[in-house]
Enzyme design. Structure first.
Site, mmCIF file in Angstrom:
data_model
loop_
_atom_site.group_PDB
_atom_site.id
_atom_site.type_symbol
_atom_site.label_atom_id
_atom_site.label_comp_id
_atom_site.label_asym_id
_atom_site.label_seq_id
_atom_site.Cartn_x
_atom_site.Cartn_y
_atom_site.Cartn_z
ATOM 1 C CG MET A 13 -21.262 -24.079 1.381
ATOM 2 S SD MET A 13 -19.466 -24.992 1.267
ATOM 3 C CE MET A 13 -18.960 -24.506 2.982
ATOM 4 C CD GLU A 14 -26.595 -25.047 3.535
ATOM 5 O OE1 GLU A 14 -26.027 -25.841 2.748
ATOM 6 O OE2 GLU A 14 -27.040 -23.800 3.254
ATOM 7 C CG LEU A 58 -20.466 -14.679 -1.263
ATOM 8 C CD1 LEU A 58 -19.233 -14.601 -2.290
ATOM 9 C CD2 LEU A 58 -21.342 -13.345 -1.225
ATOM 10 C CB CYS A 59 -24.027 -19.797 2.000
ATOM 11 S SG CYS A 59 -23.478 -21.168 1.867
ATOM 12 C CG HIS A 60 -28.465 -18.867 -2.535
ATOM 13 N ND1 HIS A 60 -27.205 -19.329 -3.168
ATOM 14 C CD2 HIS A 60 -28.904 -17.935 -3.398
ATOM 15 C CE1 HIS A 60 -26.926 -18.584 -4.241
ATOM 16 N NE2 HIS A 60 -27.862 -17.958 -4.352
ATOM 17 C CG ASP A 110 -16.239 -25.110 24.639
ATOM 18 O OD1 ASP A 110 -15.250 -24.222 25.040
ATOM 19 O OD2 ASP A 110 -17.398 -24.930 24.700
#
Lengths: 153, 153, 153, 153, 153, 153
Positions: C109-110, C71-73, C124
């Site tokens: 969020m980014e 739901l992020c733009h 990793d």
């Protein structure tokens, strides 16, 4: 044209081909005008390594080859390595990319994409330092595996 | 190195730069050995156009430049055009790509990626017809817009 | 739930919001058991820098936030920087990510995605050297811009 | 550093490894301050389930692990499941992700990415309800298959 | 053909067009044979909501329209909503998708892609319950904004 | 609902299923109002072939099915072909897509995605020529391979 059937492009059927280990190596070179070469050498002596960034970009691009090249088959690559080397004498950085897979088709395109994107990534990082860079001589160096056997440029 | 801060790679801050119309044109050529050139010419006279496939692949790749080139900014491209032209005399297909944006950074890399991927796509479609193709001379031809003004190779 | 309308998830309408410069900084830490810490220190003294690889992976992931978080733009990020620092005393590498945009929504969020993916990438590269690593404390450190004004953890 | 050859990052060669069934389970928790917890509980009683959205985002992210983690091999995942559970007593939602593959390398990173992205997705949907959320304790819980045999945290 | 220049496909230049708020709504329906309809109704009464999964897939696909549709411009969507409704009488689930942007081109394709992918996602989740599903009537319902003004089917 | 476990969506486990050659064919039609049909016919007689662009877009979309459809397994497709045919009598272009794989699950969704995206791509290229296009009848035509054996619509 093997990639067309009755005039329509097609990702050709490889389902009958054998799964064998296939490898390909390709190279791409970025030619640096003198001021850009000087900037690269100055930067490389400080912290921060643009060639390492370019190598990594090449590895990641190899994995997306089938998204970029429309008729390439998706392949579960088992190895990707990209190495960039500065040749001061000729003023170029030469990227060599090797890909390997156990699969039904070769990995030439993956190696060519990896080398190309590595060269373009270095271009991006150096472009503030001068105009006139050229990506030259992107080509296949060798391939092994598959029905046609080993080949070397 | 403008793309490094204290040794770490960075996607540089362009938030203070003005949104202006920027355009760039780049080219990339695929050199075809004689048997491959013959196959391309034979195929082009039949239905099915590998150069058109390559042009389209270049357009689509331009839109993904910021995914491929790690430090490139995502840009809302307002135009992408790629044209491939066969020069029989020199045995090459030359792709010219033009990108345009209203944005804070230039679109050189988008044009270079488009031209490169177009050339590599044609390589993929022709590789069954012979060894020895080379992607040569991927370079910027011109750019306009932005603080540094117009530039032409 | 702001992200639901009548029970259906929605990418909420931000078209009426102003385009302002917005910035966010987030962090994420990778805790290293002693043998893994030793391997990282040994490797860092040789050529090859896994923290630099992780930083770059974080930058690239930030650009794909709207693909990962449903739901992020999508946002035209104008800056992304990720820095990893080894704190030997506590046996951890802490990644700090800063994102900036001129846009209608914030970039928390980014920044969180960039820091998280950087930590996972280092995981990793170190996982062959021992079990028991933990990604700890992924959180927002600060944000500026937008209607709600500056905030600091 | 197994992921470097002569100083360059490499996606290591696994072409000689056997194709076996491999599975990994990882978890990641989102800690919710009281107002955010209250909002989640209020929303969950209405229609619309943010935890279900987060689970789905985790599944989709698992499939993109090799795009996010630069040196991860692309893998044809044969199962992905993500489950989020609210623990009201400790004010957290804990996501557990399980991935399975028949392949040459393990799926730890896929499970870790799935759990992380699920937690970040829930963060995104709840962030309007309060500051101070933290993604805590992203870690591997167990793995089976491959040469090293089963492992459990 | 507006999308061709001298025979080559082109992503047409919109750089001179104004940034205005544009919205489009499209729909797509999945027709369910009786046994599939019965399975959907049985499942919906238990926990687990396939229509919600489909709605979310539609939202995510809208954001990737410019990757799927070769000549679409990348757009910073400011809203995406997808709603699926079961019409038991006619045995279909109808998905309605609305997209909005402040940009230079319309969002018809984004809305059409969102509705289509939602319908296909539900198809995927129901296909184990019976053959014969059909995605029917994917079409634009309305659009506003841009030079041509509002339109309604 | 086979795609849910205890209420959570899941990419179901196929690790125990056999690798067999599986093929599926699907179709999708774009209905063209008279002015749009006229424009397509006029354009097709000039240089530039929108149906060929649509076919290629369908091939590329097939390779991304597992990114679009949340619970689809990633598959190493061994063949993708998409063909669009104009039926002037009924004013429609019908796209037929065939996918093949040697794998553990079928390729119905890949064929459906390819046909749908091809139809939507043609819609995009023709939408300047008139309103009222409809994508109709996207459905599976046949499948072979796998435990359930051949099926034909």
């Amino acid at each position: 044209m093997t990639h067309f059937e009755d005039g329509s492009a097609v990702m050709v059927d490889v389902s009958e081909k054998a799964d064998t280990v296939r490898e390909a190596t390709a190279c791409s070179s970025l030619l640096l005008p003198a001021p850009v070469l000087a900037a690269l050498k100055a930067g490389a002596s400080a912290k921060g390594d643009p060639i390492a960034v370019a190598e990594l970009a090449g590895i990641m691009a190899a994995k997306r080859t089938s998204e970029l090249i429309p008729l390439c088959h998706p392949l579960p690559l088992s190895k990707v390595a990209v190495r960039g080397e500065l040749d001061e004498a000729t003023g170029r950085v030469r990227f060599t990319a090797t890909c390997r897979v156990t699969g039904k088709t070769g990995v030439e395109m993956e190696a060519l994409v990896a080398a190309s994107v590595a060269a373009l990534t270095l271009y991006d990082m150096l472009k503030a330092h001068g105009k006139g860079m050229v990506v030259a001589e992107t080509k296949l160096l060798s391939k092994t595996g598959g029905k046609s056997g080993p080949w070397r440029a």
